[in-house]
Design an enzyme around this catalytic site. Structure first.
Site, PDB file in Angstrom:
ATOM      1  N   GLU A 283       8.574 -16.251   8.447  1.00  0.00           N
ATOM      2  CA  GLU A 283       9.592 -15.461   9.309  1.00  0.00           C
ATOM      3  C   GLU A 283      10.644 -16.193   9.930  1.00  0.00           C
ATOM      4  OE1 GLU A 283       7.442 -12.857  12.135  1.00  0.00           O
ATOM      5  OE2 GLU A 283       9.482 -12.330  13.290  1.00  0.00           O
ATOM      6  N   GLU A 286      13.281 -16.878   7.281  1.00  0.00           N
ATOM      7  CA  GLU A 286      14.234 -15.622   7.306  1.00  0.00           C
ATOM      8  C   GLU A 286      15.196 -15.378   8.478  1.00  0.00           C
ATOM      9  OE1 GLU A 286      11.437 -12.240   7.802  1.00  0.00           O
ATOM     10  OE2 GLU A 286      12.890 -10.767   6.865  1.00  0.00           O
ATOM     11  N   CYS A 303       4.752  -8.260  13.589  1.00  0.00           N
ATOM     12  CA  CYS A 303       3.309  -8.465  13.400  1.00  0.00           C
ATOM     13  C   CYS A 303       2.492  -7.386  14.032  1.00  0.00           C
ATOM     14  CB  CYS A 303       2.827  -9.796  14.093  1.00  0.00           C
ATOM     15  SG  CYS A 303       4.050 -10.522  14.638  1.00  0.00           S
ATOM     16  N   SER A 323      11.634  -8.374  10.382  1.00  0.00           N
ATOM     17  CA  SER A 323      11.054  -9.405   9.564  1.00  0.00           C
ATOM     18  C   SER A 323      10.563  -8.943   8.503  1.00  0.00           C
ATOM     19  CB  SER A 323      10.214 -10.453  10.452  1.00  0.00           C
ATOM     20  OG  SER A 323       9.845 -11.318   9.257  1.00  0.00           O
ATOM     21  N   LYS A 362      -4.631  -2.419  13.753  1.00  0.00           N
ATOM     22  CA  LYS A 362      -4.953  -3.101  12.669  1.00  0.00           C
ATOM     23  C   LYS A 362      -5.636  -2.406  11.345  1.00  0.00           C
ATOM     24  CE  LYS A 362      -2.510  -6.877  13.621  1.00  0.00           C
ATOM     25  NZ  LYS A 362      -1.472  -7.323  12.684  1.00  0.00           N
ATOM     26  N   GLU A 365      -3.373  -0.646   9.598  1.00  0.00           N
ATOM     27  CA  GLU A 365      -2.359  -1.486   8.915  1.00  0.00           C
ATOM     28  C   GLU A 365      -3.076  -1.770   7.639  1.00  0.00           C
ATOM     29  OE1 GLU A 365       0.307  -5.433  10.044  1.00  0.00           O
ATOM     30  OE2 GLU A 365      -1.980  -5.598  10.097  1.00  0.00           O
ATOM     31  N   GLU A 370       0.733  -0.379   0.527  1.00  0.00           N
ATOM     32  CA  GLU A 370       1.107  -1.479  -0.007  1.00  0.00           C
ATOM     33  C   GLU A 370       0.258  -2.661   0.156  1.00  0.00           C
ATOM     34  OE1 GLU A 370       2.448   0.295   2.494  1.00  0.00           O
ATOM     35  OE2 GLU A 370       3.648  -0.866   3.829  1.00  0.00           O
ATOM     36  N   CYS A 507      -1.300  -9.056  22.238  1.00  0.00           N
ATOM     37  CA  CYS A 507      -2.590  -8.661  21.668  1.00  0.00           C
ATOM     38  C   CYS A 507      -3.846  -8.907  22.743  1.00  0.00           C
ATOM     39  CB  CYS A 507      -2.742  -9.578  20.445  1.00  0.00           C
ATOM     40  SG  CYS A 507      -1.398  -9.253  19.458  1.00  0.00           S
TER      41      CYS A 507
END
Lengths: 676, 171
Positions: A283, A286, A303, A323, A362, A365, A370, A507
């Site tokens: 990240e 980037e 994230c 990102s 999560k 996710e 993908e 988190c």
């Protein structure tokens, strides 16, 4: 009494308490160590005053809700009179009458405030009739289960979703005995704008909203001798799991968690801080490139899965700014399925990757298409901290007494930077530790960026990178994020880097964490402190200095941003429309070579006059006698609101169409295609 | 040409809702008033329109849905062109309003649980009292009150409204 007025004190249960700007009687009572029960009061949400558990008797005024009554000097308050107790008991019984009471088989058994309150008040009998008809549970998402039969209508979820996330998927519907809390039109959670953060579930006093459990699946995997089960532990859970075993919040129990998981039967246990380091490198690399080119700034972090899905639904124009680095969970999932397989010589089908997370989004996710290749997902099972605690308890493990066990090598250690991912501002700090050195070519001596720390909902900092000032902002809670992004869009604020976390505190305040009752904010602060301590105690504090990371790049990835890294550690985002993208057919052409035109009549385009465009277009088509060759429809949003009005011709979106240029657009874009 | 009429319907729907929203200055505090006017226009509150209103006012669809379901006057199901309110207040009840309701429903061919005729011409509701106790049993059709009802009279009244259908469509 007059004396109390002069002295600015109240008398509560015979105790004199000085007033010092407390907002309500509840806060004053807390100062005097009096624990008044509540269901609907949360210090971080607005005061609602609906549950009436917190009634107290104020001399001369009668029964008052202590959460919504400001203290006045001279007040004489009693919290345990016969009247108060009788009222509280009756109200509790009324709650219980409408609540499914099969506590022994309930997800929140021994972790339920209604149950606790019932025990505390010694309720032995409910004098009121039960609600007969049962409503089906909503199990439509991967993250949460909603059971309306256990709802006591306190409205905590309504306010949590509206005030923290700015979404408001729930509200009160109907009224009187039929009243319910539910999403719009009685829809399922999977059909509304839920981002699966679980802030509703963590505040629900009963089991009306709970984390969807994958504990059974996890047991099945660890008990299957054929399977090689690999766990990764997220940073935030290490400072919270101990809470369920009598340890204070914030105490670092990493080694104990590893020990417990090994006892349960996990074959390898790794640290998500390690893949957080990987995220930092990818990240920050980037970010470094974008800073150099001055493009796609601000860069948003990616994230937090709730933030990502929110952005996909609401900020299609910013998806290029997110990102592309995958979240640490997904990076480790990819490392497990592509590298650990080689390392341990286990085929992909036999390896089960389990992540231990503070988060319930999560779970969603991990199932994003993908991240699932064929039938094989990078992360098979996601256990929230709550579920992990249950697993440890059911395995007869005395957690408190466990000797710490280290993570497995060679992907063992995460740096202090990686650990910080668990707290708001942590990703930013970790990225800055890398980006500074990358951009200036100098060693960063003072690694702690204190300016980005804290629990204020928005924090901003300017960091001097050898003359180049980098502006960063950190926001947690999507409600505040919406506001910040609006100001960025309007040009009122500028940043190079924006960290967004959907949960308060990051988190450490995740929807899958232990409940942190009664003083949630104090618990969050201690968890945050715990993570900062863990960083301070780390021998390696920058992701780029982590030898295990260097090993992984040497062995597999080559360098940050390499082709292999792009393939396995990065992702792409897609716009997920808010309103269904069904086109309303207005004119259906019969020709096989027809041209499809859709005019956006979403709010923004409509206000900019797209309805007139639609009329004009139909007129033009009629004039050219093309009714059989051009299909016309109205669509709700083409997601280029800022450049509207927009129309779509076949698959191409044309922006900025107005009444003046309509004829030209018609000739160039539609007529030409008809003639082809 | 069916396409065009749909287009007109669509255009009108947005135009009317937007006009109502504009009149209320897009103020979420005026939600009840907005919903009343929208219902006046459509005879009920369609889901898409409620979602549209929520977006335009910057509140959540759940909030708008909550308000719409709180008040008995709002309907989320299509309502008929003519609203029949059969009075079931004390006086009418004693004078046999249940029979009146039965005649109305039978005449319209409504099945159990159904309140609106499939052709959207009639919706039948019961109300507590319309203040016409001296004329019990009574009912209202739209804004007109009819009293001293029996099966014969109910039939006569409803026939008249049915015939009015062509007239109404002709406008």
């Amino acid at each position: 009494m007059s004396n109390g007025v002069e002295k600015k004190v109240v008398v509560i249960d015979g105790q004199e308490v000085a007033l010092n700007g407390e907002k309500n009687i509840l806060e004053v009572a807390k100062k005097a160590n009096i624990d008044i029960p509540t269901f609907c009061y949360h210090s971080d949400l607005s005061v609602y005053g609906a549950c009436r558990m917190c009634l107290v008797e104020v001399e001369g005024r009668g029964l008052m809700p202590s959460c919504s009554t400001p203290p006045e000097p001279g007040m004489i308050i009693r919290t345990n009179t016969a009247r108060v107790l009788e009222a509280r008991r009756t109200i509790l019984e009324l709650y219980l009458a409408n609540h499914e009471r099969d506590c022994t088989v309930c997800e929140r058994n021994l972790n339920c405030r209604l149950q606790e309150m019932s025990a505390r008040m010694g309720i032995k009998e409910v004098r009121f009739g039960e609600r007969k008809e049962k409503v089906p549970k909503d199990t439509s998402t991967f993250s949460l289960v909603r059971d309306p039969n256990r709802c006591i209508l306190c409205g905590d979820c309504v306010r949590a979703c509206r005030e923290i996330e700015g979404i408001g998927i729930y509200d009160f519907t109907l009224r009187g005995s039929k009243a319910q809390v539910e999403p719009a039109f009685g829809k399922k959670l999977s059909e509304v704008e839920c981002v699966y953060c679980g802030q509703c579930a963590i505040r629900c006093p009963t089991a009306a909203l709970v984390v969807k459990s994958e504990v059974d699946k996890a047991w099945e995997a660890v008990l299957d001798k054929e399977k090689f089960v690999v766990a990764q532990i997220a940073p935030a859970v290490r400072v919270a799991i101990g809470e369920a075993f009598g340890l204070p919040p914030g105490e670092i129990t990493t080694g104990k968690i590893v020990a417990a998981l090994k006892k349960i039967g996990f074959d390898r246990v790794y640290d998500t801080s390690f893949s957080a380091d990987l995220t930092v490198l990818e990240e920050a690399e980037e970010f470094f490139k974008r800073l150099q080119k001055g493009e796609r700034l601000p860069q948003f972090t990616s994230c937090c899965p709730s933030w990502v899905v929110y952005a996909e639904r609401n900020y299609p124009f910013y998806l290029e700014h997110l990102s592309s680095a995958r979240s640490p969970q997904q990076m480790f999932g990819s490392v497990i399925k592509n590298f650990v397989t080689r390392l341990e010589n286990v085929p992909k089908e036999k390896i089960v990757s389990v992540s231990i997370m503070p988060c319930v989004a999560k779970k969603f996710e991990a199932r994003r298409p993908e991240y699932v290749h064929g039938e094989i997902p990078d992360v098979d099972i996601v256990l929230s901290a709550q579920e992990t605690i249950r697993m440890i308890k059911s395995a007869n493990i005395d957690f408190k007494e466990l000797d710490p066990v280290p993570f497995d090598i060679p992907l063992s250690a995460g740096s202090g930077a990686g650990v910080l991912f668990g707290v708001t501002g942590g990703v930013t700090e970790a990225v800055l530790r890398y980006a500074y050195e990358r951009l200036t070519g100098k060693e960063l001596k003072e690694v702690e960026f204190k300016g980005v720390r804290g629990l204020e909902s928005v924090r901003e900092a300017e960091v001097d990178f050898d003359g180049r000032t980098v502006k960063v902002a950190i926001v947690h809670g999507l409600a505040r994020a919406q506001q910040l992004i609006r100001e960025v869009r309007e040009g009122k604020r500028y940043y190079d880097f924006i960290e967004v976390m959907s949960c308060p505190g990051g988190c450490i305040g995740g929807g899958g964490m232990p409940l942190g009752y009664p003083d949630y904010l104090a618990v969050l602060r201690k968890r945050a402190e715990g993570l900062y301590n863990a960083d301070r105690l780390s021998p390696v504090r920058k992701a780029q200095d982590n030898p295990a990371i260097k090993f992984l790049y040497e062995q597999w990835l080559k360098h940050p941003g390499s082709e292999t890294a792009e393939e396995h550690l990065h992702t792409r985002y897609r716009s997920r429309r808010r309103i269904s993208d069904e086109v309303i057919r207005i004119q259906e052409a019969k020709s096989a070579q027809k041209v499809d035109v859709a005019v956006c009549v979403g709010t923004s385009c409509y206000l900019k006059g797209s309805y007139n465009l639609l009329q004009g277009l139909l007129k033009l088509i009629k004039e050219h006698k093309l009714e059989d060759k051009v299909s016309v429809g109205a669509t709700f949003c083409l997601e280029r609101c800022s450049q509207g009005p927009n129309i779509r011709v076949n698959d191409e979106v044309i922006s900025g169409v107005n009444e003046e240029n309509l004829e030209r657009v018609f000739n160039e874009e539609i007529l030409s295609k008809v003639k082809e | 040409m069916e396409g065009v009429s749909q287009e007109v319907a669509l255009g009108r729907s947005f135009e009317k809702v937007n006009a109502i929203l504009k009149k209320h200055a897009y103020n979420p505090s005026n939600l009840v008033g907005i919903l009343q006017e929208v219902q006046e226009e459509y005879r009920y509150l369609p889901e898409e329109i409620l979602t549209y209103i929520a977006t335009a006012l910057g509140v959540s669809p759940a909030y708008v849905y909550g308000v719409a379901t709180f008040y008995a006057q709002f309907s989320l199901k299509p309502k008929g062109k003519n609203i029949i309110r059969v009075c079931d207040g004390t006086a009418c009840h004693v004078k046999g309003s249940s029979a009146v309701l039965k005649y109305v429903r039978e005449y319209l061919g409504l099945r159990e649980g159904e309140e609106t005729t499939p052709d959207l011409l009639f919706t039948v509701e019961t109300v507590a009292c319309i203040g016409a106790c001296a004329l019990a049993p009574a009912m209202m059709v739209n804004d007109d009150v009819y009293g001293l009802l029996d099966e014969e009279k109910v039939k006569e009244i409803l026939e008249r409204y049915e015939e009015g259908r062509e007239g109404a469509d002709g406008v």
